[in-house]
Enzyme design. Structure first.
Site, PDB file in Angstrom:
ATOM      1  N   GLY B  50      62.134  50.375  33.938  1.00  7.01           N
ATOM      2  CA  GLY B  50      61.061  49.482  33.528  1.00  7.01           C
ATOM      3  C   GLY B  50      59.765  50.235  33.263  1.00  7.01           C
ATOM      4  N   ASN B  73      66.373  46.946  46.852  1.00  7.08           N
ATOM      5  CA  ASN B  73      65.443  47.984  46.427  1.00  7.08           C
ATOM      6  C   ASN B  73      64.059  47.393  46.253  1.00  7.08           C
ATOM      7  OD1 ASN B  73      64.229  48.238  43.476  1.00  7.08           O
ATOM      8  ND2 ASN B  73      66.162  47.121  43.291  1.00  7.08           N
ATOM      9  N   VAL B  75      61.555  49.563  44.597  1.00 12.56           N
ATOM     10  CA  VAL B  75      60.985  50.744  43.947  1.00 12.56           C
ATOM     11  C   VAL B  75      59.581  50.433  43.446  1.00 12.56           C
ATOM     12  CG1 VAL B  75      61.213  52.280  41.947  1.00 12.56           C
ATOM     13  CG2 VAL B  75      63.218  51.751  43.363  1.00 12.56           C
ATOM     14  N   LEU B  77      58.689  49.554  40.233  1.00 12.00           N
ATOM     15  CA  LEU B  77      58.409  49.979  38.851  1.00 12.00           C
ATOM     16  C   LEU B  77      57.690  51.318  38.765  1.00 12.00           C
ATOM     17  CD1 LEU B  77      57.407  46.586  37.146  1.00 12.00           C
ATOM     18  CD2 LEU B  77      59.538  47.885  36.835  1.00 12.00           C
ATOM     19  N   ASN B 103      62.850  48.599  28.544  1.00 10.89           N
ATOM     20  CA  ASN B 103      62.555  47.506  29.474  1.00 10.89           C
ATOM     21  C   ASN B 103      61.069  47.569  29.797  1.00 10.89           C
ATOM     22  OD1 ASN B 103      62.296  46.696  32.572  1.00 10.89           O
ATOM     23  ND2 ASN B 103      64.169  45.716  31.862  1.00 10.89           N
ATOM     24  N   CYS B 133      60.945  41.132  37.698  1.00  5.91           N
ATOM     25  CA  CYS B 133      60.928  42.151  38.743  1.00  5.91           C
ATOM     26  C   CYS B 133      60.323  41.570  40.013  1.00  5.91           C
ATOM     27  CB  CYS B 133      60.129  43.374  38.322  1.00  5.91           C
ATOM     28  SG  CYS B 133      60.105  44.622  39.622  1.00  5.91           S
ATOM     29  N   GLY B 220      74.276  44.489  43.411  1.00  9.38           N
ATOM     30  CA  GLY B 220      75.591  44.939  43.850  1.00  9.38           C
ATOM     31  C   GLY B 220      76.578  43.791  43.934  1.00  9.38           C
ATOM     32  N   GLY B 246      74.924  42.111  37.332  1.00 14.15           N
ATOM     33  CA  GLY B 246      74.845  41.696  38.725  1.00 14.15           C
ATOM     34  C   GLY B 246      76.190  42.007  39.372  1.00 14.15           C
TER      35      GLY B 246
HETATM   36  C1  LIG Z   1      67.123  50.720  42.162  1.00 18.28           C
HETATM   37  C2  LIG Z   1      67.016  49.613  41.152  1.00 18.28           C
HETATM   38  C3  LIG Z   1      65.938  49.597  40.257  1.00 18.28           C
HETATM   39  C4  LIG Z   1      65.812  48.570  39.320  1.00 18.28           C
HETATM   40  N1  LIG Z   1      64.775  48.597  38.431  1.00 18.28           N
HETATM   41  C5  LIG Z   1      64.685  47.654  37.460  1.00 18.28           C
HETATM   42  C6  LIG Z   1      63.675  47.720  36.450  1.00 18.28           C
HETATM   43  O1  LIG Z   1      62.863  48.648  36.408  1.00 18.28           O
HETATM   44  N2  LIG Z   1      63.644  46.734  35.500  1.00 18.28           N
HETATM   45  C7  LIG Z   1      64.562  45.707  35.491  1.00 18.28           C
HETATM   46  O2  LIG Z   1      64.501  44.846  34.616  1.00 18.28           O
HETATM   47  N3  LIG Z   1      65.536  45.632  36.432  1.00 18.28           N
HETATM   48  C8  LIG Z   1      65.621  46.573  37.398  1.00 18.28           C
HETATM   49  N4  LIG Z   1      66.649  46.504  38.329  1.00 18.28           N
HETATM   50  C9  LIG Z   1      67.631  45.412  38.250  1.00 18.28           C
HETATM   51  C10 LIG Z   1      68.896  45.846  37.506  1.00 18.28           C
HETATM   52  O3  LIG Z   1      68.608  46.216  36.176  1.00 18.28           O
HETATM   53  C11 LIG Z   1      69.958  44.734  37.512  1.00 18.28           C
HETATM   54  O4  LIG Z   1      69.421  43.596  36.882  1.00 18.28           O
HETATM   55  C12 LIG Z   1      70.404  44.344  38.917  1.00 18.28           C
HETATM   56  O5  LIG Z   1      70.422  45.457  39.762  1.00 18.28           O
HETATM   57  C13 LIG Z   1      71.783  43.693  38.949  1.00 18.28           C
HETATM   58  O6  LIG Z   1      72.793  44.572  38.499  1.00 18.28           O
HETATM   59  P1  LIG Z   1      73.701  45.495  39.486  1.00 18.28           P
HETATM   60  O7  LIG Z   1      74.185  44.629  40.584  1.00 18.28           O
HETATM   61  O8  LIG Z   1      74.787  46.035  38.600  1.00 18.28           O
HETATM   62  O9  LIG Z   1      72.798  46.584  39.968  1.00 18.28           O
HETATM   63  C14 LIG Z   1      66.777  47.533  39.278  1.00 18.28           C
HETATM   64  C15 LIG Z   1      67.852  47.550  40.183  1.00 18.28           C
HETATM   65  C16 LIG Z   1      67.993  48.577  41.104  1.00 18.28           C
HETATM   66  C17 LIG Z   1      69.163  48.571  42.038  1.00 18.28           C
END
Ligand SMILES: Cc1cc2nc3c(=O)[nH]c(=O)nc-3n(C[C@H](O)[C@H](O)[C@H](O)COP(=O)(O)O)c2cc1C
Ligand SMILES: Cc1cc2nc3c(=O)[nH]c(=O)nc-3n(C[C@H](O)[C@H](O)[C@H](O)COP(=O)(O)OP(=O)(O)OC[C@H]3O[C@@H](n4cnc5c(N)ncnc54)[C@H](O)[C@@H]3O)c2cc1C
Ligand code: FES
Lengths: 271, 307
Positions: B50, B73, B75, B77, B103, B133, B220, B246
Site C-alpha cells: 500500500g 498484522n 504494519v 502502511l 495499491n 486498511c 490467513g 482471504g
Molecule cells: C502483513 C500484511 C500486510 C498487508 N498490507 C496491506 C496493504 O498495504 N494494503 C492492502 O490493501 N492490504 C494489505 N493487506 C491485506 C491483504 O492484501 C489481504 O487482503 C488479506 O491479507 C487477506 O488475504 P490473505 O489471507 O491471503 O493474506 C496486508 C496483509 C498482511 C498479512
C-alpha cells in the site's frame, strides 16, 4: 563501520539477497536438556551460503508462520541450529527425530561483519542468544573471548563447543550458581579494562544488548548486535519485523530485522 | 479426444493477466524478495505494498502475531511514498514482466486523487483503492465502511484516474454487498475483497496486547469462509470482475473462491508458510481444468449452485 541498513542488501539484478526453500533431512537430534534441542540437518545449499549471524525460517507443522532460528554452525553440507522450547511451534519442532524431513528457508539476513579475525574480539551472549555466536567466533580461534550469561547453572549449554573452537569462555549467572555472580556485561566491562578489544559481537535479551551497546559506546569499541523481532515472512516482504534505527542524517526510521538485520551496528539502534 | 491447454488468462477491466493468481497487497513487498525464487512474470499480477502520498514509517513493533490458522498484522502502511515507488520500484517491476497493481491509501480524498492522478502517468497497469486498511488512524478503513463515503471517494478518484480502478473492500462492515454496489455505481471497474478483519490478541502473562498497536488485521485460512461468503454475496449484486482473497493457500481454495464468484484470486498470508504457494496454485488450477476437460478457467466463475 560500513554497512547501512535501510533495506536489505540488493544484488545487481535488483533482487534481494537470495535464499533457498528446501526440504532437508534431520541427521542429528540431541536434547541437551528437556527443553533444548540441538539439531543438524543436511542442507548443502544453505550450509554453503551461510554466513555467521544469519538465520533460517523453519516450517513447523501446520502453523501459519515459520519460526526464525539462528544458524549455530555451518560445516560442509550440514547446518546446525539449537533452540529452546518456548511455545507450540518449537514444541512441535523439538519432537522431530533423525530421518524426518524439515522444510527450511534460508540462509536469511545480514549476519556479523567479522572484520580482521587476526585481532582480539569479544563475544557476549545471553540465554538463547548464545547460539549464533559459535559460527561467528570460530574464525577468531584463541583470539575470541566468549562471555556467556545465564539465569542459573542448570541452563548453561554449549560451553564445550566454544572451548573446542579455541575461545576463552567466561560464565556469569544471575543467581551465582556458576561463574561470576551477576551480569555478563560485568564480565564485558572487566574484559575491556584488562586489555585492548577491537570488536564486540553480541546476541541476547534486549537489556543485555542495550548495556553492551552502552559499554561499547563509552569505550569507542565497534559493536554489532543481533536483534530479535516477531516475524511473518522472514525475507523482507511483509515489513512485520520492524526495528527503529537512526539514519546517518540523524532521522529515525523502521528497519527490518529479517532483511536489514538481524545484526545491526549498535550505534544505529534506537532503544 | 483432443487435449488443448486450458485458457488461464483473465481480463480485469481491460488488462489481461496471464493467470488468475495475483499477490495480495502488502504481503509481497515490491517483489524483490520472492522474485529470487521464481520469475515474477509467472504471477497473474503483483499488487504492491500500500502506497501513500508521502513516506510512512509504519507502526511500532510488534507488528505481527500468529493466531489459530492465521495471523494478525499492524504494519501500518510502512512505505516509501508514491514518488519513491515510481522512481525506484516500478521500472524494475515492469522490467520483470509483471502486471502491476498499485495499491493506494490516504488520509483524505485529496490524497487518493493526487496519487491516482500521478500514477495514471506511469506504467502501472491498475490502481487499487485501499479503503479498507484497519491499521491506520485517519482514513484507511474509515472511507470503506459506509455506502456514502465509498460512493464519494470512488467517484472522486474515478475522476482523477486514467487507469482501470479496483476498489478494495473491507470485511469490517454490516452489508458488504451494499458497499460493493456503491463502489460500482460510482465508477469502480473491478472489486477486490477481502481486506483483513480487525482482531486482537492479549498475552495473558503480561496482560498486554501482543501487538503494539493493540489491534490488527486478521488474515490467513481462518478468514477464508468469510471471504468466500462475501465474494458470493457481492457476485450476486455486481457484474464487474472480482479479485477474491482471504486465506487462499491451495488450488482447491482458489477453485472455491472462483466458484463463489471471483474472476481471480490473490494470495497473501499463505506465502509465509510456502513462498511457492501462488505458483503452485496456478499449476494446480491448470491440472484441475485439464482433468475436468474445461477449456477456460472463467467457466468456474460464480458456478456455485446455491441451495
Ligand atoms: C502483513 C500484511 C500486510 C498487508 N498490507 C496491506 C496493504 O498495504 N494494503 C492492502 O490493501 N492490504 C494489505 N493487506 C491485506 C491483504 O492484501 C489481504 O487482503 C488479506 O491479507 C487477506 O488475504 P490473505 O489471507 O491471503 O493474506 C496486508 C496483509 C498482511 C498479512
Ligand atoms: C533472528 C532470530 C533468531 C532466533 N534464533 C533463535 C535460536 O537460535 N534459538 C532459539 O531458541 N530461539 C531463537 N529465536 C527465538 C525463536 O524464534 C522463538 O523462540 C520461537 O519463534 C518461538 O516459537 P513458538 O512457536 O515456540 O512460540 P509461540 O510463543 O507459540 O510463538 C508464537 C509466534 O510468536 C513468535 N515468537 C515467539 N517468541 C519469539 C521470539 N523470541 N522472537 C521472535 N519471534 C517469536 C513465533 O515465531 C510465532 O510466530 C530467534 C528469533 C529470531 C527473531
Ligand atoms: S518478517 Fe517480513 S519483513 Fe521481516
Amino acid at each position: 563501520m560500513g554497512r547501512l541498513i535501510l533495506r536489505g542488501e540488493r544484488c545487481d539484478n535488483g533482487l534481494a539477497m537470495s535464499f533457498t526453500v528446501t526440504t532437508c533431512p534431520l541427521v542429528e537430534a540431541r536434547a541437551p536438556r528437556a527443553d533444548l534441542a540441538d539439531f543438524t540437518v543436511r542442507c548443502p545449499e544453505i550450509a554453503r551460503a551461510a554466513r555467521p549471524g544469519q538465520f533460517i525460517m523453519v516450517r513447523c507443522g501446520d502453523f501459519t508462520l515459520r519460526r526464525p532460528i539462528s544458524i549455530c554452525d555451518a560445516d560442509g553440507d550440514l547446518v546446525r541450529f539449537v533452540f529452546e522450547v518456548r511455545g507450540t511451534g518449537t514444541a512441535w519442532l523439538a519432537e522431530r527425530t533423525v530421518g524426518d524431513a524439515l522444510d527450511i528457508l534460508g540462509p536469511q539476513g545480514n549476519g556479523f561483519t567479522l572484520g580482521d579475525t587476526s585481532r582480539p574480539a569479544v563475544f557476549v551472549g545471553g540465554g538463547i542468544g548464545i547460539f549464533p555466536l559459535l559460527h561467528a567466533c570460530k574464525p577468531f580461534g584463541a583470539r575470541a573471548a566468549v562471555l556467556l550469561g545465564f539465569r542459573t547453572a542448570g541452563l548453561i549449554s554449549m560451553v564445550e563447543d566454544f572451548q573446542a573452537a579455541g575461545a576463552d569462555v567466561r560464565l556469569a549467572t544471575d543467581d551465582g550458581t556458576a561463574g561470576h555472580h551477576g551480569l555478563v556485561t560485568d564480565l564485558l566491562r572487566a574484559r575491556c579494562d584488562a586489555g585492548a578489544v577491537d570488536a564486540i559481537f553480541a546476541c541476547g535479551p534486549k537489556p543485555m544488548l542495550r548495556a553492551t551497546a552502552a559499554i561499547a559506546e563509552e569505550r569507542e569499541i565497534p559493536c554489532q548486535l543481533s536483534l530479535e523481532q516477531r516475524m511473518a515472512c522472514g525475507v523482507g516482504a511483509c515489513l512485520g519485523c520492524a526495528q527503529k534505527i537512526r539514519r546517518p542524517d540523524g532521522t529515525e526510521t523502521y528497519a527490518h530485522v529479517c532483511s536489514d538485520g538481524p545484526v545491526f551496528e549498535a550505534s544505529v539502534v534506537v532503544w | 479426444m483432443m487435449m488443448t491447454t486450458p485458457n488461464l488468462t483473465v481480463n480485469i477491466a481491460g488488462v489481461t493477466l496471464a493467470n488468475p493468481v495475483v499477490t495480495a497487497s502488502g504481503t509481497f513487498g515490491f517483489g524483490r524478495e520472492y522474485g529470487t525464487l521464481y520469475p515474477l512474470s509467472e504471477l497473474g499480477a503483483i499488487a504492491v505494498k500500500g502506497l501513500t502520498l508521502k513516506e510512512r514509517p509504519g507502526n511500532a513493533p510488534p507488528r505481527v502475531a500468529e493466531t489459530p490458522a492465521g495471523m494478525l498484522n499492524s504494519v501500518g502502511l510502512q512505505n516509501p511514498g508514491v514518488e519513491a515507488f515510481i522512481r525506484e520500484e516500478l521500472p524494475w517491476l515492469k522490467a520483470q514482466g509483471a502486471v502491476v497493481i498499485a495499491n493506494i491509501a490516504g488520509n483524505t480524498i485529496e490524497d487518493y486523487c493526487a496519487m491516482a492522478e500521478r500514477l495514471s502517468d506511469t506504467a502501472v497497469d491498475l490502481i487499487e483503492l485501499n479503503i479498507s486498511c484497519p491499521n491506520v488512524k485517519a482514513g484507511g478503513v474509515a472511507f470503506g465502511t459506509s455506502c456514502a463515503s465509498v460512493a464519494a471517494i470512488t467517484a472522486a478518484v474515478r475522476g482523477a484516474c486514467r487507469k482501470p480502478l479496483i476498489v478494495k473492500l473491507s470485511p469490517n462492515v454490516t452489508d458488504i454487498a451494499e458497499i460493493a454496489v456503491s463502489a460500482v455505481d460510482h465508477g469502480a471497474d473491478a472489486l477486490s475483497l477481502i481486506n483483513t478483519l480487525l482482531g486482537m490478541r492479549i498475552d495473558i502473562a503480561t496482560r498486554r496486547p501482543v501487538l503494539a498497536n493493540n489491534v490488527g488485521g486478521l488474515s490467513g485460512p481462518a478468514v477464508r469462509p468469510i471471504a468466500v461468503r462475501m465474494v458470493w454475496q457481492v457476485r450476486g449484486r455486481v457484474s464487474v470482475p472480482i479479485i477474491g482473497m482471504g486465506g487462499v493457500a491451495t488450488w482447491e481454495d482458489a477453485v472455491e473462491m472462483l466458484l463463489a464468484g471471483a474472476n481471480a484470486v490473490a494470495v497473501g498470508t499463505a506465502l509465509y508458510a510456502d513462498p511457492f504457494a501462488s505458483v503452485k496454485i496456478t499449476r494446480g488450477l491448470r491440472e484441475y481444468l485439464e482433468r475436468h476437460g474445461m477449456a477456460d478457467v472463467q467457466e468456474l466463475v460464480g458456478a456455485v449452485q446455491a441451495h
